[in-house]
Design a protein around this motif. Structure first.
Motif, mmCIF file in Angstrom:
data_model
loop_
_atom_site.group_PDB
_atom_site.id
_atom_site.type_symbol
_atom_site.label_atom_id
_atom_site.label_comp_id
_atom_site.label_asym_id
_atom_site.label_seq_id
_atom_site.Cartn_x
_atom_site.Cartn_y
_atom_site.Cartn_z
ATOM 1 N N VAL A 1 0.573 -3.116 -6.511
ATOM 2 C CA VAL A 1 0.706 -1.699 -5.886
ATOM 3 C C VAL A 1 -0.748 -1.296 -5.519
ATOM 4 O O VAL A 1 -1.448 -1.054 -6.732
ATOM 5 C CB VAL A 1 1.520 -0.796 -6.568
ATOM 6 N N MET A 2 -1.105 -0.917 -4.366
ATOM 7 C CA MET A 2 -2.389 -0.363 -4.218
ATOM 8 C C MET A 2 -2.273 1.022 -3.449
ATOM 9 O O MET A 2 -1.079 1.291 -2.911
ATOM 10 C CB MET A 2 -3.029 -1.283 -3.286
ATOM 11 N N TYR B 1 1.821 10.209 2.943
ATOM 12 C CA TYR B 1 2.866 9.303 2.002
ATOM 13 C C TYR B 1 3.527 8.447 2.728
ATOM 14 O O TYR B 1 4.290 7.513 2.150
ATOM 15 C CB TYR B 1 3.782 9.990 1.006
ATOM 16 N N PHE B 2 3.708 8.574 4.047
ATOM 17 C CA PHE B 2 4.280 7.546 4.764
ATOM 18 C C PHE B 2 3.240 6.470 5.427
ATOM 19 O O PHE B 2 2.801 6.406 6.628
ATOM 20 C CB PHE B 2 5.115 8.232 6.104
ATOM 21 N N THR B 3 3.004 5.713 4.552
ATOM 22 C CA THR B 3 2.027 4.765 4.827
ATOM 23 C C THR B 3 2.096 3.686 5.946
ATOM 24 O O THR B 3 1.200 2.854 6.255
ATOM 25 C CB THR B 3 1.420 4.014 3.540
ATOM 26 N N ARG B 4 3.504 3.469 6.193
ATOM 27 C CA ARG B 4 3.669 2.677 7.333
ATOM 28 C C ARG B 4 3.129 2.955 8.662
ATOM 29 O O ARG B 4 2.902 1.855 9.365
ATOM 30 C CB ARG B 4 5.510 2.915 7.709
ATOM 31 N N ASP B 5 2.848 4.021 8.897
ATOM 32 C CA ASP B 5 2.568 4.540 10.288
ATOM 33 C C ASP B 5 1.208 4.206 11.053
ATOM 34 O O ASP B 5 0.924 3.874 12.094
ATOM 35 C CB ASP B 5 2.925 5.749 10.825
ATOM 36 N N PRO B 6 0.288 4.615 10.113
ATOM 37 C CA PRO B 6 -1.245 4.658 10.590
ATOM 38 C C PRO B 6 -1.774 3.205 11.022
ATOM 39 O O PRO B 6 -2.438 3.186 11.857
ATOM 40 C CB PRO B 6 -2.077 5.001 9.600
ATOM 41 N N LEU C 1 0.767 -1.340 0.034
ATOM 42 C CA LEU C 1 0.072 0.203 0.064
ATOM 43 C C LEU C 1 0.946 1.289 -0.010
ATOM 44 O O LEU C 1 1.701 1.215 0.841
ATOM 45 C CB LEU C 1 -0.908 0.052 1.280
ATOM 46 N N LEU C 2 0.651 2.332 -1.073
ATOM 47 C CA LEU C 2 1.500 3.365 -1.134
ATOM 48 C C LEU C 2 0.402 4.661 -0.856
ATOM 49 O O LEU C 2 -0.917 4.301 -1.237
ATOM 50 C CB LEU C 2 2.228 3.374 -2.258
ATOM 51 N N HIS C 3 0.949 5.921 -0.764
ATOM 52 C CA HIS C 3 0.084 7.176 -1.205
ATOM 53 C C HIS C 3 1.243 8.010 -1.963
ATOM 54 O O HIS C 3 1.991 8.463 -1.590
ATOM 55 C CB HIS C 3 -0.373 7.654 0.183
ATOM 56 N N ARG C 4 0.700 8.262 -3.198
ATOM 57 C CA ARG C 4 1.393 9.025 -3.875
ATOM 58 C C ARG C 4 1.287 10.571 -3.412
ATOM 59 O O ARG C 4 0.085 11.035 -3.248
ATOM 60 C CB ARG C 4 0.769 9.258 -5.486
ATOM 61 N N PRO C 5 2.286 11.210 -3.100
ATOM 62 C CA PRO C 5 1.889 12.506 -2.527
ATOM 63 C C PRO C 5 1.033 13.532 -3.545
ATOM 64 O O PRO C 5 1.361 13.463 -4.526
ATOM 65 C CB PRO C 5 3.568 13.144 -2.583
#
Length: 411
Positions: free
Chosen positions: A67-68, A159-164, A19-23
């Protein structure tokens, strides 16, 4: 072990889904006056940051990883109009709008979007006060609010999808973020895992809930193997949260036997455990040399009584602790920048220790950390080097920017 589309029993198993988030436009809403509030030290140039992030995503796609994107999954979770309305209300309750008239105005604004993805993008970007025709009331609250440039704050840390949230085994720790600035981020994860067609009805265990009392963030959670999880006690994670997760995981019949709690310095430079320590191969780790002295490790080991554990302080050197729990003959620690000093400080600041493995011995790294990258290559690690002039301004590396959802099991 997988039964619900989630499977993370290591840091290095071949990655299959991420899982990613494009800025997005939220980066354009950063200002020098708001950087501290929004947890940034600098303002990335969005156009270049997006190009760098696209290069990051391309590494996954070229190596067989699905990639999601967070924003797309969120939009796909809100196909029901009633659910969409409830989400808008929940989101705005956490956005800090004190004026009830303004709350209803903004709620109507979001509900006016016919394209749900555009609505989600706008929620993430934030709303500048100048965008809406909000009238100044007679109260002191109204007058104070009108001096602040945003009706809804931007969410530049997305965009730091690691944390939530954190994928642990076949379950999720839905995290309680340390700062108010980031707490809304976990609302997206909550709705996705409970409502997206991919996950709805899949009986996903939740090891932690976003409403729990103590702070914990995903950058502090590393799954070493099927029996051992590392969690940092850090600037962003409380020891009490680790104990809550231990109780829940050890109650569930998961194969995990031990949680290693790494007590690291509570400083922004060492924000999360993964900014100073990551796994790159079966017995190879990166580490920032500055934490080796002050580091204390505690083991929380499962007992035969469901949900209970015993705690011991590990007295050996870190490599010996890791050898014991990984059951390997040797552990290699690759020190960021090579040793304490200028190179280590510079490259750790730019996440030289924050690598992401896509398979054993194959990792994604920032190009700017050339000293650490050379040491990794000399140790036989295959590198996928990505540009990083703008992404790194957010103080997070490849691991910070990704949340693995599915890895193959280590054989």
């Amino acid at each position: 072990m997988n039964s619900n589309g989630l499977q993370i029993y290591s840091e290095i198993g071949k990655l299959k889904k991420v899982l990613l988030h494009r800025p997005g436009e939220e980066i354009e809403n950063l200002t020098p006056d708001l950087m501290e509030r929004l947890l940034f030290d600098d303002i990335p140039f969005l156009k270049i940051a997006r190009k760098e992030h696209d290069a990051f995503a391309k590494v996954f796609q070229e190596n067989g990883v699905e990639v999601m994107y967070l924003e797309k999954l969120m939009a796909e979770s809100l196909v029901d109009s009633g659910l969409k309305s409830r989400f808008i209300t929940d989101f705005l309750k956490e956005a800090g709008i004190k004026n009830p008239n303004h709350f209803e105005y903004v709620k109507d604004y979001f509900e006016s979007f016919s394209d749900t993805l555009k609505m989600v993008d706008k929620m993430m970007a934030g709303i500048r006060r100048e965008e809406l025709d909000l009238q100044v009331g007679g109260s002191l609250v109204d007058r104070i609010e009108m001096t602040y440039p945003f009706v809804v704050d931007p969410m530049p840390n997305l965009y730091f999808t690691r944390d939530p949230f954190s994928t642990i085994g076949n379950g999720i720790a839905l995290n309680q973020m340390r700062t108010v600035t980031r707490r809304r981020e976990t609302l997206f994860s909550d709705y996705i895992f409970k409502n997206h067609p991919m996950f709805k009805g899949q009986d996903i265990p939740f090891w932690y809930d976003r409403t729990d009392q103590y702070a914990i963030e995903g950058g502090d959670i590393l799954v070493l193997n099927e029996t051992t999880v590392c969690i940092g006690i850090s600037e962003r994670t409380d020891a009490s949260a680790i104990e809550r997760i231990a109780k829940n995981i050890f109650s569930d019949g998961q194969p995990f036997k031990t949680i290693l709690a790494f007590d690291i310095p509570k400083e922004r430079a060492f924000m999360h455990l993964d900014t100073v320590f990551t796994m790159v191969d079966h017995n190879v780790f990166t580490i920032h040399p500055e934490i080796e002295g002050p580091l204390t490790v505690y083991s929380l080991s499962r007992t035969d009584v469901k949900g209970e554990y015993v705690i011991h302080q590990e007295r050996e050197a870190l490599d010996h602790i890791l050898k014991k729990y990984l059951e390997v003959d040797e552990v290699k620690l690759i020190r960021c920048g090579g040793k304490k000093g200028i190179d280590a400080g510079r490259e750790q600041w730019n996440d030289g220790s924050n690598t992401l493995a896509i398979s054993p011995g194959e990792v994604i790294v920032y190009e700017r950390n050339h000293v650490t990258n050379r040491l990794l290559e000399e140790a036989g690690i295959k590198l996928h080097v990505i540009p990083s002039s703008e992404l790194s301004r957010g103080r997070g590396g490849p691991r910070c920017m990704s949340m693995p959802l599915y890895r193959e099991l280590i054989k």
